[in-house]
Design an enzyme around this catalytic site. Structure first.
Site, short mmCIF file in Angstrom:
data_model
loop_
_atom_site.label_atom_id
_atom_site.label_comp_id
_atom_site.label_asym_id
_atom_site.label_seq_id
_atom_site.Cartn_x
_atom_site.Cartn_y
_atom_site.Cartn_z
N GLU A 77 -3.09 0.76 -7.34
CA GLU A 77 -2.56 -0.47 -7.48
C GLU A 77 -1.33 -0.66 -6.44
O GLU A 77 -0.57 0.42 -6.48
CB GLU A 77 -2.17 -0.91 -8.96
CG GLU A 77 -1.08 -2.00 -9.32
CD GLU A 77 -0.86 -2.18 -10.65
OE1 GLU A 77 -1.48 -1.63 -11.48
OE2 GLU A 77 0.50 -2.56 -11.05
N GLU A 102 8.00 -6.43 -8.18
CA GLU A 102 8.32 -6.86 -9.36
C GLU A 102 9.91 -7.02 -9.80
O GLU A 102 10.66 -6.17 -8.91
CB GLU A 102 7.73 -5.56 -10.17
CG GLU A 102 6.25 -5.44 -10.27
CD GLU A 102 5.98 -4.39 -11.32
OE1 GLU A 102 5.52 -4.47 -12.45
OE2 GLU A 102 6.24 -3.23 -10.87
#
Length: 266
Positions: free
Chosen positions: A145, A150
């Site tokens: 990933e 974020e």
């Protein structure tokens, strides 16, 4: 999608090339969001697969599909909006109090420079992300990933960049990543970038790299699964293990995206 190992001041690193032209690279995919209405279905799909079973990391949102309140193009920007729904409508959204959208590119790429120009939400409990998963994901985290960006609304301006692999992931507390403070992340557009090559992945904002994850060259998928096509994901989660406490009074909250561009090295 948890992160945090290396922290840097945003102004501490020098800029590199980005935006309209990238020397030595060709533009292979883009969305400029220049047509109002629904996002281009030829370029994006909506991920709703876990609505009935509950989203990961104890997230509290219902991800809608083709619902203009949660995803639309307005005035040249993609708007992804997380909303607090009225209690009497909760049954319409899998029993969840919040709705949002999770959009997935219909193409994937192996290596390249992925750039997204975005303005982020800052409400308590918002958890926007610009990230990537394998197009043929079968085993997380072994398949890998890439979290390009974020942001946690309860920590306004702190932007995270992370990788997860079989050896390095948040479940084991071994994830590899960095963070940087961008004071106006919720008030101004910035370019969030991953420069992904055979030798490593560099995470940057406005061309300034703040974290790099290097390929150790050992040929072990557990430490470097990043040699296969990955697709791009854009979403706002609500609450959960990273999003934290939710401030209902702050909703609705939106992530605005000016453009998405994918470059491949010539």
């Amino acid at each position: 999608m948890r992160t945090l190992l290396i922290s840097l001041a945003f102004a501490a690193v020098a800029p590199v090339a980005l935006a309209q032209e990238m020397p030595g690279h060709s533009l292979v995919w883009a969305d400029e969001f220049d047509r109002d209405g629904a996002p281009d279905p030829a370029k994006w799909s909506f991920d709703t697969h876990a609505n009935k079973t509950g989203w990961y990391n104890e997230e509290r949102q219902y991800y809608s599909a083709d619902r203009g309140e949660n995803a639309r193009v307005e005035d040249g920007h993609l708007i992804i909006e997380a909303r607090k729904e009225r209690l009497e409508h909760a049954a319409d959204f899998g029993g969840q109090d919040y709705t949002s959208a999770r959009m997935v590119s219909r193409e994937g790429w192996t290596y390249g420079v992925i750039e997204v120009r975005a303005k982020l939400p800052c409400g308590g409990g918002t958890w926007p992300a610009i990230w990537m998963l394998p197009t043929a994901l079968t085993d997380w985290p072994l398949d890998g990933e890439i979290d390009i960006m974020e942001h946690v609304g309860n920590r306004p301006g702190v932007v995270l960049g992370t990788v997860h692999t079989g050896a390095y992931n948040h479940v084991a507390g071994t994830q590899r990543g960095g963070e940087v403070t961008v004071a106006d992340a919720c008030d101004a557009f910035h370019v969030y970038q991953a420069n992904w090559t055979e030798t490593g992945i560099g995470f940057a904002i406005d061309g300034r790299e703040f974290y790099r994850f290097d390929n150790d060259g050992g040929g072990d998928k557990a430490t470097w699964p990043f040699d296969q096509p990955f697709e791009l994901i854009l979403n706002i989660a609500v609450g959960g293990g990273l999003g934290g406490a939710v401030d209902d009074a702050a909703f609705p909250q939106r992530m605005e995206i000016d453009w998405v561009r994918v470059w491949r090295k010539d």
